[in-house]
Design a protein around this motif. Structure first.
Motif, PDB file in Angstrom:
ATOM      1  N   TRP A   1      15.739  67.884  69.047  1.00  0.00           N
ATOM      2  CA  TRP A   1      16.784  66.710  68.172  1.00  0.00           C
ATOM      3  C   TRP A   1      15.998  65.960  67.449  1.00  0.00           C
ATOM      4  O   TRP A   1      15.387  64.982  67.819  1.00  0.00           O
ATOM      5  N   ASP A   2      16.226  65.459  65.488  1.00  0.00           N
ATOM      6  CA  ASP A   2      16.058  64.554  65.480  1.00  0.00           C
ATOM      7  C   ASP A   2      16.985  63.525  65.293  1.00  0.00           C
ATOM      8  O   ASP A   2      18.598  63.372  64.746  1.00  0.00           O
ATOM      9  N   LEU A   3      17.203  62.410  66.077  1.00  0.00           N
ATOM     10  CA  LEU A   3      18.378  61.485  66.147  1.00  0.00           C
ATOM     11  C   LEU A   3      18.477  61.027  65.084  1.00  0.00           C
ATOM     12  O   LEU A   3      19.730  59.670  65.419  1.00  0.00           O
ATOM     13  N   THR A   4      17.789  60.394  64.522  1.00  0.00           N
ATOM     14  CA  THR A   4      17.757  59.280  63.143  1.00  0.00           C
ATOM     15  C   THR A   4      18.917  60.751  62.538  1.00  0.00           C
ATOM     16  O   THR A   4      19.699  59.111  61.264  1.00  0.00           O
ATOM     17  N   LYS A   5      18.774  61.620  61.897  1.00  0.00           N
ATOM     18  CA  LYS A   5      19.815  62.809  61.508  1.00  0.00           C
ATOM     19  C   LYS A   5      21.351  62.869  62.154  1.00  0.00           C
ATOM     20  O   LYS A   5      21.958  63.940  61.506  1.00  0.00           O
ATOM     21  N   GLY A   6      20.364  63.251  63.650  1.00  0.00           N
ATOM     22  CA  GLY A   6      21.874  63.751  63.821  1.00  0.00           C
ATOM     23  C   GLY A   6      21.894  64.339  64.223  1.00  0.00           C
ATOM     24  O   GLY A   6      22.650  65.572  62.864  1.00  0.00           O
TER      25      GLY A   6
ATOM     26  N   THR B   1       6.147  65.908  63.381  1.00  0.00           N
ATOM     27  CA  THR B   1       6.262  65.566  62.372  1.00  0.00           C
ATOM     28  C   THR B   1       6.297  66.516  61.097  1.00  0.00           C
ATOM     29  O   THR B   1       7.005  66.896  60.853  1.00  0.00           O
TER      30      THR B   1
END
Length: 97
Positions: free
Chosen positions: A2-7, A56
């Motif tokens: 899960w990408d927390l910065t993009k949600g 990444t």
């Protein structure tokens, strides 16, 4: 992952099935997941497999099948790089680079 910065979901890792019996697929459970100190890589194990993946790119840096079931993994980081130690059912303790 899960990408927390993009949600949102960054990517999905599919575990290959261990076996198929009577039309039902059986999967080995993931027993250990570890992150490097800088958060750029993570390692996980299931059944006899150990995988290290780059966060990444989502590419596997290491994907190894060992001769025995893996119970636990540990990441060792030093000036020479990152190493994975696997504690296996047969009593072995392989060091993977």
């Amino acid at each position: 992952l899960w990408d927390l910065t993009k949600g949102r979901l960054a990517f999905v890792s599919k575990i290959p099935p261990a076996s198929t019996r009577g039309g039902r697929t059986k999967y080995e459970p993931v027993v250990s997941i570890l992150w490097t100190q800088d958060g750029q890589m993570y390692a996980w194990c299931h059944g006899m497999h150990v995988t290290v993946r780059d966060v990444t790119t989502g590419k596997d840096l290491l994907d190894v099948e060992l001769p025995s079931r893996v119970n636990q993994i540990c990441l060792l980081e030093n000036q020479h790089g990152i190493f994975v130690v696997a504690a296996c059912n047969d009593g072995s303790l392989p060091l993977l680079a």
